[in-house]
Scaffold this active site. Structure first.
Site, PDB file in Angstrom:
ATOM      1  N   ASP A   1     -18.706 -47.439  18.340  1.00 28.66           N
ATOM      2  CA  ASP A   1     -20.083 -47.110  18.727  1.00 28.66           C
ATOM      3  C   ASP A   1     -20.998 -48.298  18.436  1.00 28.66           C
ATOM      4  O   ASP A   1     -21.792 -48.720  19.279  1.00 28.66           O
ATOM      5  CB  ASP A   1     -20.542 -45.874  17.943  1.00 28.66           C
ATOM      6  CG  ASP A   1     -21.968 -45.469  18.278  1.00 28.66           C
ATOM      7  OD1 ASP A   1     -22.291 -45.419  19.485  1.00 28.66           O
ATOM      8  OD2 ASP A   1     -22.747 -45.206  17.350  1.00 28.66           O
TER       9      ASP A   1
ATOM     10  N   ASP B   1     -16.949 -55.936   9.777  1.00 27.93           N
ATOM     11  CA  ASP B   1     -18.129 -56.768   9.490  1.00 27.93           C
ATOM     12  C   ASP B   1     -17.920 -58.187  10.006  1.00 27.93           C
ATOM     13  O   ASP B   1     -18.760 -58.734  10.721  1.00 27.93           O
ATOM     14  CB  ASP B   1     -18.464 -56.743   7.984  1.00 27.93           C
ATOM     15  CG  ASP B   1     -17.279 -57.062   7.080  1.00 27.93           C
ATOM     16  OD1 ASP B   1     -16.128 -57.053   7.567  1.00 27.93           O
ATOM     17  OD2 ASP B   1     -17.503 -57.329   5.883  1.00 27.93           O
TER      18      ASP B   1
ATOM     19  N   TYR C   1     -16.805 -39.040  13.217  1.00 31.30           N
ATOM     20  CA  TYR C   1     -17.633 -38.185  14.067  1.00 31.30           C
ATOM     21  C   TYR C   1     -17.189 -36.721  14.011  1.00 31.30           C
ATOM     22  O   TYR C   1     -17.974 -35.827  14.276  1.00 31.30           O
ATOM     23  CB  TYR C   1     -17.546 -38.654  15.522  1.00 31.30           C
ATOM     24  CG  TYR C   1     -18.570 -39.685  15.924  1.00 31.30           C
ATOM     25  CD1 TYR C   1     -18.742 -40.854  15.188  1.00 31.30           C
ATOM     26  CD2 TYR C   1     -19.358 -39.496  17.051  1.00 31.30           C
ATOM     27  CE1 TYR C   1     -19.667 -41.800  15.575  1.00 31.30           C
ATOM     28  CE2 TYR C   1     -20.289 -40.441  17.437  1.00 31.30           C
ATOM     29  CZ  TYR C   1     -20.441 -41.591  16.693  1.00 31.30           C
ATOM     30  OH  TYR C   1     -21.359 -42.527  17.093  1.00 31.30           O
TER      31      TYR C   1
HETATM   32  C1  IPM Z   1     -22.619 -43.455  22.611  1.00 32.20           C
HETATM   33  C2  IPM Z   1     -23.770 -42.728  21.995  1.00 32.20           C
HETATM   34  C3  IPM Z   1     -23.283 -41.404  21.453  1.00 32.20           C
HETATM   35  C4  IPM Z   1     -22.262 -41.708  20.385  1.00 32.20           C
HETATM   36  C5  IPM Z   1     -24.371 -40.459  20.933  1.00 32.20           C
HETATM   37  C6  IPM Z   1     -25.422 -40.174  21.968  1.00 32.20           C
HETATM   38  C7  IPM Z   1     -23.773 -39.172  20.421  1.00 32.20           C
HETATM   39  O1  IPM Z   1     -24.379 -43.517  21.027  1.00 32.20           O
HETATM   40  O2  IPM Z   1     -21.986 -42.899  23.535  1.00 32.20           O
HETATM   41  O3  IPM Z   1     -22.343 -44.584  22.202  1.00 32.20           O
HETATM   42  O4  IPM Z   1     -22.617 -41.957  19.226  1.00 32.20           O
HETATM   43  O5  IPM Z   1     -21.067 -41.696  20.691  1.00 32.20           O
HETATM   44 MG    MG Z   2     -23.644 -45.521  20.970  1.00 38.71          MG
END
Ligand code: IPM
Ligand code: MG
Length: 369
Positions: free
Chosen positions: A246, A222, A139
């Protein structure tokens, strides 16, 4: 306790209103004085200030004991430049507050078994926590971008973890494992990605030196995704990087019946952010239909982690369960089982508030003031 409320977009304001009502009942009962401040965030901030989050809001968030966040983004802002996207505001907030550990608990509730895609005999008793690294990994890694001028245009991101970045989130997970079943699963893709091979190495070393009492195992993401669905009861505390976390946490949400049920706490070095895992749900925004329980359960996590009141967290969890036991269901968790009734955001939120208030008044919750 100073709480900065960032409603954000879509259903954010609706679910946060119910969450705040719950917070104020809990705070009253505990004699905690609550100072609530509000600010714009996400698309709402973009409309007003041209940025998804302003420096002033970042400063307020740092000064607050906790941030209570709704949800961000929506189709209205889908076409803005990438650096102005509502999601970027959220990522900046997480990064500036250094909230590196994102706790996402998932629990199968028999009251919601009709809403879960899993058979109750597979899922009953499932109760686990994903500890997602939140301010690193793919990220945030550099370089990143899209090079449209290249002979063959290219998009790229970088997945990177430092030793200290791995250790600090792993510590949170190990500590949590100590309070629960003394089991920790670290999820990676060590068979392919060097960065996660290193992750595995660091977690293993930390476990051996500092947490020998916690049984540590490792899984590839996975195969772990498959196990989480096939045998959700086997999961207890799961630690993983930003992107895997995520993805796995949305999967975990489905097991519990709805993304609308999942709370989260992001804790770390410079603050704390509490937010439901769900998004802004623009399709139902403003209609009073949204499920506020994820936001309400996030308030429970705030009471536990920021206020240090596990008793009040338990009281909030109990009140949510009581509202479900009454048969109240928002649309996302309504499957028409006998004894249930589809209601709106305010009605189910009010039911939680009422249950919480009466439990606190009746003293059925032992207050550890
Ligand atoms: C989460 C969301 C966020 C992320 C987005 C909205 C940036 O999906 O908090 O899981 O990817 O972290
Ligand atoms: Mg998310």
């Amino acid at each position: 306790m100073k709480v900065l409320v960032l409603d954000g977009d879509g259903i954010g304001p609706e679910v946060n209103a119910q969450a705040l009502a719950v917070l104020s009942v809990a705070a009253d009962a505990a004699g905690l004085s609550l100072e609530v401040e509000r600010a714009l965030f996400g698309g709402a901030s973009l409309d007003a200030h041209g940025l998804p989050v302003t420096d002033a809001v970042i400063a307020d968030a740092k000064a607050a004991d906790a941030v209570l966040l709704g949800a961000v983004g929506g189709p209205k802002w889908d076409d803005v430049a990438p650096h102005l996207r509502a999601e970027r505001g959220l990522l900046r907030l997480r990064k500036e507050l250094e909230v590196y550990a994102n706790l996402r608990p998932a629990r199968f509730s028999s009251a919601l078994s009709a809403a879960s895609p899993l058979r109750p005999e597979r899922a009953t008793g499932a109760d686990f926590v994903i500890v997602r690294e939140l301010v690193g990994g793919i990220y945030f890694g550099e370089p990143r971008g899209i090079d449209r001028e290249a002979a063959d245009p290219v998009g790229f991101n970088t997945m990177v973890y430092t030793r200290s970045g791995i250790e600090r989130v792993a510590r949170v997970a190990f500590e949590l494992a100590r309070q629960r079943g003394k089991r920790l699963t670290s999820v990676d893709k060590a068979n392919v990605l060097e960065v996660t091979r290193y992750w595995r190495e660091v977690v293993t070393e930390l476990g051996a030196t500092e947490y020998p009492d916690v049984a540590l195992d490792h899984a590839y993401v996975d195969s772990y995704a498959m196990k989480m669905v096939a045998n959700p009861r086997d999961a207890d505390v799961v630690v993983t990087g930003n992107m895997f976390g995520d993805i796995l946490s949305d999967l975990a949400a489905a097991l519990t019946g709805s993304l609308g049920m999942l709370p989260s706490a992001s804790i770390g070095a410079g603050g704390a952010v509490y937010e439901p895992v769900h998004g802004s749900a623009p399709d139902i925004a403003g209609q009073g239909k949204a499920n506020p329980l994820g936001a309400i359960l996030s308030v429970g996590m705030l009471l536990q982690h920021t206020a240090g009141r596990s008793d009040l967290k338990a009281a909030v969890d109990g009140a949510v369960q009581a509202a479900l036991d009454d048969g109240l269901r928002t649309g996302d968790i309504a499957w028409g089982e006998p004894g249930t009734r589809q209601v709106g955001t305010v009605e189910i939120g009010q039911a939680v508030v009422d249950h919480l208030r009466s439990a606190l008044e009746a003293g059925t919750v032992p207050l550890s003031a």
